[in-house]
Design an enzyme around this catalytic site. Sequence first.
Site, PDB file in Angstrom:
ATOM      1  N   THR A 266     -34.408 -17.958  23.417  1.00 22.45           N
ATOM      2  CA  THR A 266     -33.206 -18.699  23.787  1.00 22.45           C
ATOM      3  C   THR A 266     -31.970 -17.827  23.568  1.00 22.45           C
ATOM      4  O   THR A 266     -31.071 -17.767  24.402  1.00 22.45           O
ATOM      5  CB  THR A 266     -33.117 -19.966  22.915  1.00 22.45           C
ATOM      6  OG1 THR A 266     -34.381 -20.626  22.938  1.00 22.45           O
ATOM      7  CG2 THR A 266     -32.054 -20.921  23.405  1.00 22.45           C
TER       8      THR A 266
ATOM      9  N   GLU B  26     -34.596 -17.107  10.568  1.00 24.28           N
ATOM     10  CA  GLU B  26     -35.832 -17.826  10.303  1.00 24.28           C
ATOM     11  C   GLU B  26     -35.925 -18.022   8.795  1.00 24.28           C
ATOM     12  O   GLU B  26     -35.980 -17.033   8.048  1.00 24.28           O
ATOM     13  CB  GLU B  26     -37.011 -16.981  10.804  1.00 24.28           C
ATOM     14  CG  GLU B  26     -38.352 -17.649  10.756  1.00 24.28           C
ATOM     15  CD  GLU B  26     -38.666 -18.464  12.012  1.00 24.28           C
ATOM     16  OE1 GLU B  26     -38.584 -17.907  13.128  1.00 24.28           O
ATOM     17  OE2 GLU B  26     -39.005 -19.647  11.866  1.00 24.28           O
TER      18      GLU B  26
ATOM     19  N   GLU C  54     -37.472 -28.335  13.579  1.00 28.01           N
ATOM     20  CA  GLU C  54     -37.057 -27.340  12.578  1.00 28.01           C
ATOM     21  C   GLU C  54     -35.686 -27.770  12.079  1.00 28.01           C
ATOM     22  O   GLU C  54     -34.653 -27.537  12.709  1.00 28.01           O
ATOM     23  CB  GLU C  54     -37.116 -25.935  13.183  1.00 28.01           C
ATOM     24  CG  GLU C  54     -38.574 -25.567  13.536  1.00 28.01           C
ATOM     25  CD  GLU C  54     -38.768 -24.210  14.206  1.00 28.01           C
ATOM     26  OE1 GLU C  54     -37.816 -23.402  14.217  1.00 28.01           O
ATOM     27  OE2 GLU C  54     -39.894 -23.964  14.706  1.00 28.01           O
TER      28      GLU C  54
ATOM     29  N   ARG D 221     -39.698 -19.508  24.546  1.00 26.53           N
ATOM     30  CA  ARG D 221     -40.464 -18.561  25.353  1.00 26.53           C
ATOM     31  C   ARG D 221     -40.043 -18.674  26.817  1.00 26.53           C
ATOM     32  O   ARG D 221     -40.623 -18.025  27.676  1.00 26.53           O
ATOM     33  CB  ARG D 221     -41.977 -18.830  25.249  1.00 26.53           C
ATOM     34  CG  ARG D 221     -42.533 -18.840  23.833  1.00 26.53           C
ATOM     35  CD  ARG D 221     -42.568 -17.456  23.218  1.00 26.53           C
ATOM     36  NE  ARG D 221     -43.183 -17.439  21.894  1.00 26.53           N
ATOM     37  CZ  ARG D 221     -42.557 -17.751  20.757  1.00 26.53           C
ATOM     38  NH1 ARG D 221     -41.290 -18.160  20.778  1.00 26.53           N
ATOM     39  NH2 ARG D 221     -43.200 -17.689  19.591  1.00 26.53           N
TER      40      ARG D 221
ATOM     41  N   TYR E 268     -40.871 -11.688  23.189  1.00 30.43           N
ATOM     42  CA  TYR E 268     -40.813 -12.817  24.112  1.00 30.43           C
ATOM     43  C   TYR E 268     -39.366 -13.173  24.432  1.00 30.43           C
ATOM     44  O   TYR E 268     -38.436 -12.729  23.762  1.00 30.43           O
ATOM     45  CB  TYR E 268     -41.583 -14.019  23.560  1.00 30.43           C
ATOM     46  CG  TYR E 268     -41.339 -14.319  22.105  1.00 30.43           C
ATOM     47  CD1 TYR E 268     -42.222 -13.856  21.127  1.00 30.43           C
ATOM     48  CD2 TYR E 268     -40.235 -15.065  21.693  1.00 30.43           C
ATOM     49  CE1 TYR E 268     -42.008 -14.126  19.791  1.00 30.43           C
ATOM     50  CE2 TYR E 268     -40.018 -15.335  20.359  1.00 30.43           C
ATOM     51  CZ  TYR E 268     -40.903 -14.864  19.407  1.00 30.43           C
ATOM     52  OH  TYR E 268     -40.686 -15.129  18.088  1.00 30.43           O
TER      53      TYR E 268
END
EC number: 3.5.1.15
Lengths: 315, 307
Positions: free
Chosen positions: A169, A180, A26, A73, A166
Site C-alpha cells: 500500500t 511493524e 491490526e 499485495r 511485494y
Amino acid sequence: MSSRTNISCLQEAKRVAIFGGTHGNEMSGITLVNMWIQNSAEIERNGLVIKPFISNPRAVEKCTRYIDTDLNRAFTPENLSAPDVEGLPYEVQRAKEMNRMFGPKGSSDAYDAIFDLHNTTSNMGSTLILESSTDLFNLQMVHYIKKAMAPHTCSVLLNEHPQLKYSTTRSVAKHPIGLEVGPQPQGVLRSNVFEFMRTILKHALDFIELFNSGVEFPPCTVDVFRVQERMDYPRDTNGNITAMVHPHLQDCDWEPLNRGDPMFLTFDGRTVLYEGANTVYPTFINEAAYYEKQQAFMTTCREILAANAIRKACK
Amino acid sequence: MKAVAMPTVSRVAVCGGTHGNELAGIYLVREMLKKRADGTEPVSVVTVMSNPRAAQLCVRYVETDLNRCFTRAALSAPVSETSPYEMVRSQELNALLGPKASMQAVDLLCDLHNTTANTGLCLITYSDRDWICLHICKHLEMASTPVRYVHFDIPLNEAYSLDSVGKHGFAMEIGPQPHGVVRSVIFSAMQEGVQLMMDWICQFNSGTLFEGGWVDVYTMVKNIDYPRDSETHVITAAVHPDLQDRDFCLLHPGDPMFLCFSGETLRYRGKEALYPFFINEGAYYEKGVALSLARKRRVQIPSVHIY
C-alpha cells in the site's frame, strides 16, 4: 577530511500520509489513525501536510485482514492500470482509488512519505520495513528513529528480494516505510505495542520536520536484516500443516538460526532441524496471516548499509 | 465428607473448533480423528470438529457465535434454511452429543478452546459441585501447566455453551495464543490436559477410589467493559500495562485497570478485591468485555468411586 561533496541534496518532504487498517484486524494503527483523524494535534508539524488515513475501512468494520484480497499485495502495475469495471475485488478498487489519492505510484505527484502501520503475531518487537537499500532519505530517517528510541530496539527489515518483494500500500509514495510492531494477536489492542508505535511515529515526523527545516544529517550506517527466503510449514498431500514452529524457535525472531537447530515440531512429537548451510536470522516467526501464504517464517541475513549525508535541496 | 458413588463415565466427547480460529483444539481433534479406535478402549470417545465451516475459513464463527447457541431456547427454536449456520449446527451437535439434560447425553463433554488472554490452563464450567469435573481438575494439577477451575453460576437452561450438553462438561481453555496461530507449547499443554483427563476417566471407570480434598474455585462475578466514547462507542483506552497478562493475580481497589490514549490511568473502583481473568481476549471486544472478575473460594470435594 571534510566530505562536503558527498552530501546528497534531496527534495523537501511536504506531503506525508499515515495509513492504519491496511489490514483490518491490526489494531494499533487503526486506533492511532482514528484518534488522529478526530484530533490531529499530536501529529501536526510545521510546514508539513500530514494525512492520517484508514486504508481498508470495510475490513476494519469487520475486524478482518481483508474482504476479497490482501490490500497490501494489491498495488501491482496490473491492478493499478486495470479498467474500472464491475466485479473488481474490493481491495483492487481500493488500491486504484488510493493510487489516485496518494500517487500515482512512480510519478512526481506522489506523496513524499507514507507510513503504513501494521501489527504481527510474531515476536518482532518494533520493526521498520524498507523496500530499497539506496533510499537515503529513508535510511537516514530509520537511523534517526533507532537512536531516538534507544535503549528500546528497533530492527530494520529490508525487502529488496526480486521474488519475495511485494506491492505494498505504501509503495505509492516516493519514500515508503512500514512499521511493524508485535507480538500482538489480531483483533487485540495491547497498550505497550500501541505506545511504541505512537512514539516511533512521533520521532519519524520530528525527523521530517527537521529535514525540511534545513538540518543536515551526517553520513551514517544502518544495520539491516535483508530478506532471503520464505520457509513453509511441512504439509501433507492435502496441504494441511503437519508440524508447528518448534518451541526453541518460537518467539526467537532476529536470533541466529544455525544448521542443526530445531525448526519444527510435528504433531506427533518429531523434531525437524534447519538444514541450511549458513546462519540465518529468522523473522515473522509464526505470523497468523501467513499460514495461508505458505510461510512459517522468513530467513534474513545481516548487512550494514551506508548512507551519505543528506540535506534539503536549495530551491 | 462421605465418599460418593457415581456412574461410570462411559461416553466421552472431545470437541475442537467450536471457534474456528482457536487452532490448538482444531489440530488436536484432527490428530485424534486420524488415530482409529480399535474397540479395545475402556471408554468410548467421540471426537468432533464442532464448527467445520468456521474452521475451514479460520474465523471464530460464520454467522453467529456457536458457543452461545446451546441455551434451552436456542436448542428448541425452529430452524429453517434461512437460519444462521451456527443455530442449525448447535441443534445438530445437540442431537449427536445430547440431547442436553437427557439420559442420552454423553457422560462428559470436553470442549477445547484457546484465548488471547494469559489464563494458562482453565476448566470452565457451570457447576461448583460437579464432583467429576472437580476431580478431573484436581488430577490435572499434575500437568506441567498450572490449572484453575472457573465457575459461571448460570442455571442449566440458560447455560449457553457446548459443554453444557453433556451430563458433565467443561471447556478446556488454554492461553495465551493468538487466534489463527498454533503455538507448540500450547498444543502440547492441551494434548497433555486431554491425556490426563482420559487417564482419570479410565482409572475411575476401573474402580479406583479418588480421595477427596480441596479445589480452589473461581466464580465469575462480573465483566468490565472498556471505557468508550459516549457518542461513537469507540474504545478510549487499552488494558493498563500493569494489568495486561496478569490473569488470576488479585486486583485490589485502586489498582490500575486502563491506560487511556490521553495518558490518564483509570483504576478499579470496586470495593472488593477480585481475581481478573480473560484480560484482553480479542473476541470479547464486540461483546463489550475487557476483562472478567471472579471471587475465589476453597471447595471441599468428597472421595468418589463408581457404583
